[in-house]
Design a protein around this motif. Structure first.
Motif, PDB file in Angstrom:
ATOM      1  N   LEU A  21       6.628  26.217   7.175  1.00  0.00           N
ATOM      2  CA  LEU A  21       7.452  25.996   8.480  1.00  0.00           C
ATOM      3  C   LEU A  21       8.843  26.308   7.954  1.00  0.00           C
ATOM      4  O   LEU A  21       9.606  26.801   8.709  1.00  0.00           O
ATOM      5  CB  LEU A  21       7.124  24.463   8.864  1.00  0.00           C
ATOM      6  N   TRP A  22       9.193  25.854   6.965  1.00  0.00           N
ATOM      7  CA  TRP A  22      10.485  25.916   6.549  1.00  0.00           C
ATOM      8  C   TRP A  22      10.868  27.261   6.389  1.00  0.00           C
ATOM      9  O   TRP A  22      12.018  27.959   6.813  1.00  0.00           O
ATOM     10  CB  TRP A  22      10.861  24.992   5.207  1.00  0.00           C
ATOM     11  N   ASN A  23      10.043  28.058   5.563  1.00  0.00           N
ATOM     12  CA  ASN A  23      10.181  29.469   5.236  1.00  0.00           C
ATOM     13  C   ASN A  23      10.475  30.272   6.581  1.00  0.00           C
ATOM     14  O   ASN A  23      11.535  30.996   6.754  1.00  0.00           O
ATOM     15  CB  ASN A  23       8.934  30.058   4.521  1.00  0.00           C
ATOM     16  N   SER A  24       9.518  29.702   7.678  1.00  0.00           N
ATOM     17  CA  SER A  24       9.703  30.652   9.008  1.00  0.00           C
ATOM     18  C   SER A  24      10.891  30.260   9.635  1.00  0.00           C
ATOM     19  O   SER A  24      11.727  31.349  10.020  1.00  0.00           O
ATOM     20  CB  SER A  24       8.695  29.865   9.931  1.00  0.00           C
ATOM     21  N   VAL A  25      11.328  28.952   9.825  1.00  0.00           N
ATOM     22  CA  VAL A  25      12.548  28.547  10.189  1.00  0.00           C
ATOM     23  C   VAL A  25      13.874  29.187   9.394  1.00  0.00           C
ATOM     24  O   VAL A  25      14.673  29.742  10.145  1.00  0.00           O
ATOM     25  CB  VAL A  25      12.767  27.131  10.388  1.00  0.00           C
ATOM     26  N   LYS A  26      13.648  29.291   8.206  1.00  0.00           N
ATOM     27  CA  LYS A  26      14.886  29.874   7.415  1.00  0.00           C
ATOM     28  C   LYS A  26      14.936  31.481   7.849  1.00  0.00           C
ATOM     29  O   LYS A  26      16.208  31.849   8.140  1.00  0.00           O
ATOM     30  CB  LYS A  26      14.401  29.635   5.931  1.00  0.00           C
ATOM     31  N   VAL A  27      13.912  32.053   7.707  1.00  0.00           N
ATOM     32  CA  VAL A  27      14.135  33.587   8.031  1.00  0.00           C
ATOM     33  C   VAL A  27      14.424  33.811   9.442  1.00  0.00           C
ATOM     34  O   VAL A  27      15.220  34.684   9.779  1.00  0.00           O
ATOM     35  CB  VAL A  27      12.441  34.213   7.863  1.00  0.00           C
TER      36      VAL A  27
END
Lengths: 508, 296
Positions: free
Chosen positions: B85-91
């Motif tokens: 989720l964090w990766n998605s939000v970051k990107v």
């Protein structure tokens, strides 16, 4: 900050950017990518012109955005066309130069050659290799990074004043570095070339291929001659046997003729094309039908709680599609899925949603209608609001019922403005790779095809599988199919633009 | 409308309510099911639709805690959902930010300035945004493979590469923002220029604050499409810790390792915040949706 200071700092920054850009260009050029380096240099020069010349002032605002669009949208499209004329695939991945070098780097163990026991030693962050033969002659390598890339290193007999080597690393560490060690050959003072032949052993090796004056390669072991075939992209023996790895060559239109005239490709291609059109068409039809009925209901003044209903109807659109698709994948599961449990309770049926082609298609349409109707509803609601109310008043005076109203007033007035949106939705679903990949993966597969092709595959998921899931990774073929799809999308878009323009003119 | 209503009208209203509520039950069914699955024990439980025993094991695993089952077996979380989720939000955040900056400046030039090839460029952009990126996947993969061999943090297996790939798709945003710019009267900037502001100052300090609402909308749309993007992320990212949510979460449902219960909890945990953002944003998004463009 005074204006002169500002000017100087601006100049400094731009000088640094230019220098960094030139550094990158030089690095790319050294790596042998002449065309890419030239393109980067052109972009850099253009950028410099744009940000220094006052005549090009408007382009200062456009430059970053346009470059991003050019590099990451336009260039990939053009590049796809280029790839479609090559045999680029997992078997023909390398350039000709790299493939030739690969063969020239190959070695073979010389029969009856000397072998050396070896140990690996830390030297700071680097490593040294110590070789010792049966007569206790010792050779030591210089400190090596053991990073990557095949290299040949001179190893020497240790001199008297050298610091002693550290303790040899244990076997576990040795094994972890073995793949890197395999890339390192040592050239010994006695003229021998040695490579890793076992976990603790280096052996005398010799280059397998010798290059001849006419560019052919002679195998030193069996004296066969390999010549590069620029048509097939392989080095071939005199008998025409192809030796891997191959290299990428231009193959002209052969990928396209494969799609359209080789029946083992054209037949599944045609079947998949038919299903793609059916899928996209039916999805739009179903989603639109549900959407417009709901939109009409939401416009009905006598109905209370419409705001609440509307929010509820919108929810399928707000949940990320990749999550709802996977939820459906689980719910439709034949054995453990909740849908089949309920069906079994109600009717005793136990349909195999994922292994029967027809049911898999039905499932895809159900899920995609569920995903798509809120968008259609919102769009239709906007358009219904624009219909003049006096039309309905007139029909009410004439005593006409809601069904007739719908077919004689609402639908005819909505069809025209919504057609461009329906075509856009058709084009989107025509290329809806996410739904297919996450729900069925294109399966169940046809049993009679050369490349993996599924009964529920869309053309775009078919290319996705050819390029990224099949072990052959036939990028060339995938790019050719993509190019054909580009043309189809282009035709749809042209029709769409024409319709939008006509609508806009009529609205005036 | 002031019309005389007959008796059948009231029955029609009642019938419509019943039909709508039935339909809502139907479309909400997957969400109710997934919630019930997430709190029932085990990954293969094929029992009642409404769970008889409630177990929080799937939720504990989704939050990344290990969990001791009733039989004493320790269950470890299989997949790092929160990391995905964090990766998605970051990107999505970074690519949306870059996208908004690039498209705002472009839109300003298109809306306010005169220069060569202006109309050609605008029509070109309109044409480009009609071609879906999925058709250029092979080329995108090859390009980032090549880039990665020089700059590893922009290549395959890097979030930098994914962000770059996403920022290319700004054509549609340029058109949206340009449309909004044209609703702001030119006289405002001209007044600023008369007072001695440069063109950039007029853009930065006068015009930009006035168009914040549309920038928010474009940012949200870009953010949402970044979160939802599947094909490009699926070919650029491979290792488990690197995946975005869209690519990662399907790992729960491989036929060989079918973690239905764990998936349910993970899906709610990661999907709910995104859904809330969508619902919150729908007020501004809906006009944008009807103006053109399909979810994708």
């Amino acid at each position: 900050m005074s204006s002169s200071m500002q000017k100087i700092s601006q100049q400094l920054i731009s000088a640094m950017v230019v220098l960094f850009g030139l550094y990158l260009v030089a690095k790319i050029y050294v790596a042998g990518q002449f065309v890419v380096a030239l393109a980067c240099l052109a972009v850099l020069a253009f950028g410099l012109f744009v940000y220094t010349s006052s005549r090009a002032y408007p382009y200062r605002y456009l430059f970053p955005g346009l470059i991003a669009t050019l590099v990451f949208v336009v260039f990939p499209i053009v590049y796809t066309f280029t790839i479609s004329f090559t045999n680029y695939s997992s078997r023909n991945l390398l350039t000709f130069e790299r493939a030739r070098q690969y063969f020239l780097d190959q070695t073979y163990t010389v029969e009856g050659g000397k072998s050396y026991a070896f140990t690996l030693h830390h030297d700071g962050h680097a490593f040294r290799v110590r070789l010792e033969d049966e007569q206790s002659t010792v050779f030591v390598s210089p400190p090596l990074a053991l990073y990557k890339g095949p290299i040949v290193v001179e190893a020497q007999a240790p001199a008297a004043g050298d610091a002693p080597l550290s303790e040899p690393v244990d076997t576990k560490v040795l094994i972890s570095y073995l793949p890197n060690l395999k890339l390192v050959s040592f050239h010994l003072p006695n003229g021998q070339l040695v490579s890793v032949t076992g976990l603790h052993q280096y052996g005398a090796v010799s280059k397998l291929y010798q290059e001849n004056a006419n560019g052919t390669l002679t195998n030193q072991q069996d004296n066969s001659v390999l010549s590069a075939n620029m048509k097939t992209g392989y080095f071939e023996t005199a008998l025409g046997e192809q030796i891997t790895p191959g290299f990428t060559v231009q193959v002209g239109w052969s990928q396209y003729s494969k799609i359209f005239s080789d029946t083992s490709f054209s037949e599944p291609f045609l079947r998949i094309f038919m299903w793609t059109v059916t899928f996209a068409g039916l999805t739009v039809l179903f989603a639109f039908s549900v959407g417009i009925v709901l939109a009409v209901l939401m416009d009905w003044d006598a109905l209370r709680f419409r705001a609440v209903y509307q929010t509820m109807f919108f929810i399928p659109y707000t949940v990320p599609a990749f999550i709802s698709i996977l939820i459906f994948k689980g719910l439709f599961n034949q054995n453990t899925g909740e849908i089949n449990q309920i069906l079994a309770l109600l009717s005793g049926l136990h349909p195999a949603w994922f292994s029967t082609p027809f049911l898999a298609k039905v499932m895809l349409l159900i899920v995609n209608t569920w995903l798509g109707f809120p968008y259609m509803m919102v769009v239709c609601m906007g358009l219904i609001k624009a219909i003049p109310a006096d039309l309905y008043e007139a029909s009410a005076i004439a005593g006409i019922g809601p069904i007739t109203n719908f077919f004689k007033i609402t639908l005819p007035l909505i069809v025209k403005p919504i057609t461009p949106l329906l075509i856009a939705s058709f084009a989107f679903n025509f290329n809806n790779v996410m739904l297919i990949e996450l729900l069925t993966g294109g399966r169940p597969d046809f049993l009679d095809t050369k490349v993996p092709a599924g009964t529920t595959d869309l053309l775009v998921s078919f290319t996705y599988r050819i390029a990224f899931e099949d072990s052959g990774a036939n990028f060339g073929l995938a790019a050719a199919i993509s190019t054909v799809l580009f043309l189809m999308v282009a035709v749809l878009s042209l029709i769409n633009m024409r319709l939008t323009k006509v609508n806009a003119q009529e609205a005036r | 409308m002031a019309i005389v209503l007959d008796k059948s009208h009231r029955w029609r209203v009642v019938f419509a309510h019943i039909a709508i509520i039935g339909f809502i039950c139907l479309i909400m069914f997957p969400f109710l099911m997934i919630f019930s699955i997430s709190i029932r024990p085990g990954n293969f439980a094929t029992g009642s639709i409404i769970p008889q025993t409630i177990s929080l094991e799937h939720w504990a695993l989704a939050f990344g805690f290990s969990y001791q089952g009733l039989d004493g077996v320790l269950m470890e979380p299989q997949f790092p959902v929160l990391l995905w989720l964090w990766n998605s939000v970051k990107v999505a955040l970074i690519s949306a930010l870059i996208g908004v900056v690039l498209s705002t400046t472009c839109a300003y030039a298109f809306a306010r300035m005169k220069f060569m090839f202006k109309n050609h460029m605008m029509n070109g952009l309109l044409l480009i945004q009609m071609f879906p990126t999925v058709l250029a996947l092979v080329a995108i993969y090859t390009i980032f493979d090549r880039i990665g061999s020089y700059v590893s943090w922009l290549g395959i297996e890097s979030h930098g590469g994914l962000i770059l790939a996403y920022t290319g798709g700004i054509a549609v945003h340029i058109w949206t923002i340009k449309g909004y710019f044209e609703t702001v009267p030119v006289e405002i900037e001209e007044a600023a220029k008369v007072d001695g502001a440069t063109a950039f100052q007029a853009f930065r300090y006068v015009l930009l604050p006035m168009i914040v609402p549309i920038l928010m909308v474009v940012f949200l749309l870009a953010f949402i499409s970044g979160i939802n993007e599947y094909p490009v992320a699926s070919i650029l990212l491979k290792s488990t810790d690197n995946l975005t949510l869209a690519v990662g979460i399907k790992n729960y449902l491989y036929p060989q390792k079918y973690l239905w219960g764990d998936f349910a909890a993970a899906a709610i945990l990661s999907g709910l915040p995104i859904t809330v953002v969508f619902l919150f944003a729908q007020k501004w998004m809906v006009p944008g949706l009807t103006a053109g463009g399909v979810k994708g």
